[in-house]
Design a protein around this motif. Structure first.
Motif, mmCIF file in Angstrom:
data_model
loop_
_atom_site.group_PDB
_atom_site.id
_atom_site.type_symbol
_atom_site.label_atom_id
_atom_site.label_comp_id
_atom_site.label_asym_id
_atom_site.label_seq_id
_atom_site.Cartn_x
_atom_site.Cartn_y
_atom_site.Cartn_z
ATOM 1 N N GLY A 1 -5.205 6.799 4.794
ATOM 2 C CA GLY A 1 -4.529 5.757 4.023
ATOM 3 C C GLY A 1 -5.083 4.381 4.348
ATOM 4 O O GLY A 1 -4.336 3.418 4.508
ATOM 5 N N ALA B 1 -10.666 1.161 -1.629
ATOM 6 C CA ALA B 1 -11.388 1.798 -0.514
ATOM 7 C C ALA B 1 -12.784 1.206 -0.380
ATOM 8 O O ALA B 1 -13.241 0.898 0.731
ATOM 9 C CB ALA B 1 -11.458 3.305 -0.733
ATOM 10 N N TYR C 1 -8.430 7.919 1.440
ATOM 11 C CA TYR C 1 -7.568 7.240 0.475
ATOM 12 C C TYR C 1 -7.173 8.240 -0.601
ATOM 13 O O TYR C 1 -7.897 9.197 -0.880
ATOM 14 C CB TYR C 1 -8.287 6.043 -0.145
ATOM 15 N N SER D 1 -7.171 2.318 2.588
ATOM 16 C CA SER D 1 -7.800 1.527 1.526
ATOM 17 C C SER D 1 -7.190 0.139 1.347
ATOM 18 O O SER D 1 -7.858 -0.769 0.856
ATOM 19 C CB SER D 1 -7.726 2.283 0.195
#
Length: 244
Positions: free
Chosen positions: A12, A43, A36, A14
């Motif tokens: 997670g 990202a 992501y 990004s």
């Protein structure tokens, strides 16, 4: 640059807290990979920011709610990094609903991402994780205190802290340290300091302001670094005094 020569995977990563963690670990010298769910542009922007600052970063798409996708993302990241020294689980979702409004789908989605995704991702990372490595889980103060319409989300974050405590003992023989960081109100796109609930939230924060993503990233960098070598199974709450 306390993490020079280390590798880090941030799920997670990004945007928001995850992107700030990725940038900070890279600034400390780590080579960083992020996963992501679907925002490729965000990202790519995180990777570009790290590279422009002189670091090395990679991005891989992976849905934390899908075990096969989560495992593939971890494996791709480990291959690109050449192994994982630091694993940061930041991917998470929140849906606000009272018990009268709740549904099986809302419940399942939050537990699939926030808890099962952590469990699957950590198991997938273990063969690639170096002895003496670090696992840092991003929880929430919601795991300790209730807010209206957040019961299921709170339950997932309580589970996150419980996983960290158990894994700290499971992985102690490999000297892998496992800790949880619990943010309070942090200024992000999803929870802006000028949002509709900000005035109400600010009244509950003794320091009188929202936290910054960089403040969470700093705590993660500390737990990932050499000064945290005797800290495991603990929860670090960063909330401006809300839970004091």
């Amino acid at each position: 640059m306390s993490l020079t020569g280390k590798t880090a995977l941030v799920t997670g990563g990004s945007r928001g807290i995850g992107a700030a963690i990725a940038r900070r670990l890279a600034a400390e010298g780590a080579t960083v990979a992020i996963t992501y769910a679907g925002n490729t542009a965000a990202a790519d922007a995180t990777v570009a920011a790290i590279e422009q600052a002189g670091g090395t970063a990679f991005a891989f798409q992976a849905d934390a709610a899908d075990p096969a996708s989560q495992r593939a993302g971890v494996d791709q990241a480990a291959a690109a990094l050449g192994g994982i020294d630091i694993l940061v689980h930041n991917a998470g979702v929140a849906t606000f609903a009272t018990i009268a409004e709740d549904s099986d789908a809302i419940f399942d989605r939050q537990f699939d991402v926030n808890v099962k995704g952590l469990h699957v991702g950590t198991r997938a990372a273990l063969p690639h994780l170096t002895d003496g490595g670090r696992i840092i889980l991003i929880g929430s103060i919601s795991g300790e205190m209730a807010f209206p319409a957040t019961t299921v989300y709170s339950a997932t974050k309580a589970a996150v802290a419980a996983l960290a405590r158990g894994w700290a003992k499971d992985l102690a023989p490999r000297n892998i340290l496992v800790n949880t960081v619990q943010p309070g109100p942090i200024d992000t796109d999803l929870n802006p300091a000028d949002g509709e609930f900000a005035a109400q939230m600010l009244s509950a924060i003794p320091l009188g302001r929202y936290g910054r993503v960089e403040e969470i990233a700093g705590a993660v960098a500390f737990l990932a670094g050499p000064d945290a070598s005797y800290i495991t199974g603990t929860t670090l709450t960063i909330d401006g005094g809300v839970t004091a």
